[in-house]
Write a protein that holds these residues in place. Structure first.
Motif, PDB file in Angstrom:
ATOM      1  N   HIS A 164      78.818 126.706  89.887  1.00  0.00           N
ATOM      2  CA  HIS A 164      79.434 126.866  88.763  1.00  0.00           C
ATOM      3  C   HIS A 164      79.993 128.247  88.461  1.00  0.00           C
ATOM      4  O   HIS A 164      80.866 128.244  87.687  1.00  0.00           O
ATOM      5  N   LEU A 189      84.750 118.976  85.889  1.00  0.00           N
ATOM      6  CA  LEU A 189      84.596 117.949  86.499  1.00  0.00           C
ATOM      7  C   LEU A 189      83.312 117.443  86.372  1.00  0.00           C
ATOM      8  O   LEU A 189      82.655 116.575  87.116  1.00  0.00           O
ATOM      9  N   PHE A 190      82.701 118.047  85.406  1.00  0.00           N
ATOM     10  CA  PHE A 190      81.128 117.874  85.367  1.00  0.00           C
ATOM     11  C   PHE A 190      80.760 116.519  84.717  1.00  0.00           C
ATOM     12  O   PHE A 190      80.012 115.842  85.215  1.00  0.00           O
ATOM     13  N   CYS A 195      80.337 116.733  89.056  1.00  0.00           N
ATOM     14  CA  CYS A 195      80.210 117.950  89.418  1.00  0.00           C
ATOM     15  C   CYS A 195      78.741 118.584  89.472  1.00  0.00           C
ATOM     16  O   CYS A 195      78.301 118.622  88.320  1.00  0.00           O
ATOM     17  N   ASN A 205      82.102 129.790  94.565  1.00  0.00           N
ATOM     18  CA  ASN A 205      83.252 130.125  93.705  1.00  0.00           C
ATOM     19  C   ASN A 205      83.316 131.468  93.590  1.00  0.00           C
ATOM     20  O   ASN A 205      84.060 132.162  92.868  1.00  0.00           O
ATOM     21  N   PRO A 216      85.375 122.597  93.473  1.00  0.00           N
ATOM     22  CA  PRO A 216      85.797 122.552  92.272  1.00  0.00           C
ATOM     23  C   PRO A 216      87.322 122.949  91.912  1.00  0.00           C
ATOM     24  O   PRO A 216      88.153 122.517  91.101  1.00  0.00           O
TER      25      PRO A 216
HETATM   26  S1  SF4 Z   1      84.255 121.926  87.739  1.00  0.00           S
HETATM   27 FE1  SF4 Z   1      82.062 121.912  88.084  1.00  0.00          FE
HETATM   28  S2  SF4 Z   1      81.755 124.028  88.919  1.00  0.00           S
HETATM   29 FE2  SF4 Z   1      83.820 124.313  87.619  1.00  0.00          FE
HETATM   30  S3  SF4 Z   1      83.242 124.588  85.426  1.00  0.00           S
HETATM   31 FE3  SF4 Z   1      83.129 122.203  85.853  1.00  0.00          FE
HETATM   32  S4  SF4 Z   1      81.029 121.889  86.118  1.00  0.00           S
HETATM   33 FE4  SF4 Z   1      81.269 124.142  86.619  1.00  0.00          FE
END
Ligand code: SF4
Ligand code: SF4
Length: 281
Positions: A164, A189-190, A195, A205, A216
């Motif tokens: 994240h 995408l959580f 995610c 990341n 992501p």
């Molecule tokens: S897509 Fe996944 S990794 Fe990116 S901010 Fe959202 S929860 Fe966090």
């Protein structure tokens, strides 16, 4: 002239994805030039022999009653670990069991068959691990440098982050703006795509894949492939209970999470919402 450090790379129960990931390391030739690779299952090396090594690299999981190179796999691993100075476990299968069975250091949540050898082991989970993480562990051992490890023997340099951290969608996470489908450029995408970034120890990341991207960032949820729980059921689902995630992001108290989420949901970030509308059009 000093002889080069001997490296023995053994495949247990594996799909060879970890080896293939390492082949993507841009400076792989430099590493191979520094070592005496006494065995690798795919690269051209001499016939396998049970031998001592400076670094034993194990890719893949272990299973009882499984033959490898003419030996019982678990007996073979026991002998090779004993004859090695340092052991690097490459991949989630090797560390925790992952896709194929039991890990060397852990059996999912429990201690694994070779937990007693913990002192000489470095864990590099990931399915597969990033080539730079593999190279980091090898280089640090070759250069006799001390690696700070966490309680599961993972280098802190790589695994003290979550996937994240560094994700370009973080602002959407904070404001609870969700991506409705895979591949959307905007939104987090959580909640809707499962995610696992906030629960997953990895630097995907920060140290980008092929130096350009991460799941992501590209619009695919993080699967949590570095974790002992991988592969979990329902890869694309975040468990919720009355709209609240069943698991709160690592290191955050439920109270703090709910307070921040409640505030974010009650307010609007016009700039983010405008980007979403622009994308729809
Ligand atoms: S897509 Fe996944 S990794 Fe990116 S901010 Fe959202 S929860 Fe966090
Ligand atoms: S960790 Fe993943 S890539 Fe590596 S051997 Fe296991 S399944 Fe294959």
């Amino acid at each position: 002239m000093h002889s080069k450090p001997k490296v023995l790379w053994i495949d247990a129960v594996s799909c060879y994805g970890c080896s293939h990931s390492f082949y993507n390391y841009p400076q792989i030739k430099e590493i191979l030039n520094k070592i005496d690779l006494i065995y690798h299952p795919l690269l051209p090396t001499k016939e396998f022999e049970i031998k001592s090594s400076d670094i034993l690299i194990i890719e893949g999981a272990i299973k009882s009653n499984f033959l490898r190179l003419g030996f019982d796999l678990i007996d073979l691993i026991a002998k090779l670990i004993k004859l090695s100075r340092k052991v690097i476990l490459i991949g989630t299968c090797s560390v925790y069991g992952g896709m194929f069975g039991e890990g060397i250091l852990f059996n999912k949540e429990d201690k694994g068959k070779f937990y007693k050898c913990k002192d000489k082991i470095i864990s590099i989970p990931g399915c597969p691990p990033h080539p730079e993480w593999i190279a980091y562990a090898i280089e640090m051992v070759l250069n006799d440098k001390k690696i700070l490890l966490d309680s599961e023997n993972r280098p802190k340099e790589i695994y003290s982050y979550t996937s994240h951290m560094g994700c370009v969608r973080n602002e959407y996470f904070e404001w609870k703006v969700d991506a409705k489908n895979f591949g959307e450029k905007e939104g987090c995408l959580f909640y809707e795509q499962g995610c696992q970034g906030p629960y997953t120890h990895s630097s995907c990341n920060k140290i980008l894949w092929n130096e350009v991207n991460s799941k992501p960032r590209a619009g695919t949820p993080c699967f949590g492939c570095t974790e002992k729980t991988f592969p979990r059921k329902d890869l694309f689902k975040t468990e919720t209970f009355m709209g609240i995630p069943a698991n709160i992001p690592l290191g955050v108290s439920k109270r703090a999470y709910l307070t921040l989420a409640g505030v974010a949901k009650s307010l609007t970030n016009e700039r983010l919402n405008k980007r979403l509308i622009d994308e729809d059009n």
